[in-house]
Enzyme design. Sequence first.
Site, PDB file in Angstrom:
ATOM      1  N   ARG A   1       0.924  -1.316   0.068  1.00 31.20           N
ATOM      2  CA  ARG A   1      -0.044  -0.032   0.069  1.00 31.20           C
ATOM      3  C   ARG A   1       0.786   1.498  -0.128  1.00 31.20           C
ATOM      4  O   ARG A   1       0.450   2.129   0.722  1.00 31.20           O
ATOM      5  CB  ARG A   1      -1.210   0.067   1.166  1.00 31.20           C
ATOM      6  CG  ARG A   1      -1.991  -1.118   1.216  1.00 31.20           C
ATOM      7  CD  ARG A   1      -2.821  -1.226   0.060  1.00 31.20           C
ATOM      8  NE  ARG A   1      -3.611  -2.338  -0.011  1.00 31.20           N
ATOM      9  CZ  ARG A   1      -3.240  -3.619  -0.453  1.00 31.20           C
ATOM     10  NH1 ARG A   1      -2.218  -3.401  -1.486  1.00 31.20           N
ATOM     11  NH2 ARG A   1      -4.175  -4.604  -0.615  1.00 31.20           N
TER      12      ARG A   1
ATOM     13  N   SER B   1     -11.320  -1.151   2.956  1.00 31.14           N
ATOM     14  CA  SER B   1     -10.428  -1.366   3.973  1.00 31.14           C
ATOM     15  C   SER B   1      -9.778  -0.217   4.683  1.00 31.14           C
ATOM     16  O   SER B   1      -9.155   0.745   4.140  1.00 31.14           O
ATOM     17  CB  SER B   1      -9.274  -2.420   3.805  1.00 31.14           C
ATOM     18  OG  SER B   1      -9.794  -3.587   3.189  1.00 31.14           O
TER      19      SER B   1
ATOM     20  N   GLU C   1      -5.058   2.600   6.203  1.00 32.05           N
ATOM     21  CA  GLU C   1      -4.808   2.511   4.662  1.00 32.05           C
ATOM     22  C   GLU C   1      -5.520   3.857   4.107  1.00 32.05           C
ATOM     23  O   GLU C   1      -4.983   4.246   2.890  1.00 32.05           O
ATOM     24  CB  GLU C   1      -5.489   1.101   4.424  1.00 32.05           C
ATOM     25  CG  GLU C   1      -5.385   1.037   2.704  1.00 32.05           C
ATOM     26  CD  GLU C   1      -5.853  -0.311   2.303  1.00 32.05           C
ATOM     27  OE1 GLU C   1      -6.513  -0.304   1.136  1.00 32.05           O
ATOM     28  OE2 GLU C   1      -5.672  -1.334   3.035  1.00 32.05           O
TER      29      GLU C   1
END
Length: 345
Positions: free
Chosen positions: A162, A232, A328
Amino acid sequence: MSNQRSSLKHLNTFALPAYASNVISAGSVETLIAAWHESKAKRQPVLLLGEGSNVLFIKNFSGTVLLNRIMGITSTEDSAAWHLHVGAGENWHQLVCHSLQNNMPGLENLALIPGCVGSAPIQNIGAYGVELKQVCEYVDLLDMDKGTIQRISAEECQFGYRDSIFKHRYGNGFAIVSVGIKLMKSWTPTLGYGDLIHMDPLTVTATDIFNSVCTMRRSKLPDPMVTGNAGSFFKNPVVSAAIAEEIVHCYPNAPHYLQPDGSVKLAAGWLIDQCSLKGYQIGGAAVHQQQALVLINQSEATGQDVIHLARYIRQQVAQRFSIWLEPEVRFIADNGEVNAVEHLS
């Protein structure tokens, strides 16, 4: 709030109330450059936004929100691979569908990931065992100050979990205008996660995987058109083998995935679930009942509601497992992105 002109509620999938001084939709490089220089002349900050699927507005934005809407998909091929050149404003899931409809497999594990193509390299999006870095050939990057475009190779993108160079060196003042995707003709299925592990690698098709991934995601994740969310919220933590071994010893069913460097990735949703937080609510923000990794806008939530909930979740997980989760989702304040971990600490 009311003295600022443009609502951002419909431009972020959390559907949080926030405002900006101005919103401009840019369908060309020229529009991006012009809007950037106009804002600089006014000494206003600029926020480049795709589909708003991975952002949390924690304050009103004091400048111009610039929507990247550069479109277009072209493809070429050679004996080994198909090469797609995709505009940054294209919807990611529609690209996945386009590739399969044209018999170009390789993106099926990444089905239904929200957002646009230009955002994909920034986060190095990934799901069900596949990450963008495995299919990215290049990224075309606009320097909005200079008005020049440079092609960044996949190796130069410095893709991580990420993470990418576009969160760091090529952050403010740069815009991704297109992405090159390389899909190998020697396709092999990736079947290591979720229900995919039950599929036969000798007979499975890319469409089978696509359908299974869509089914899994729809069963676990709320539709942002119905319930505001940003997918998420936390990254899956990557820990040392020793820490993972300790957790698995205490919780034999704990999901864990060995990484190439010997570290181990744990499932953040499972960690949160072990703290009995599904359905937990602060203000209008809540933990989703089916997937603990997803925070939702349950009832007219504000950015601060989500902040308070995320902070509480981090504290509970740290108290139980001595692991601090990292968001995230990107946190956006009045002048732009802020460090999410620092904001929750």
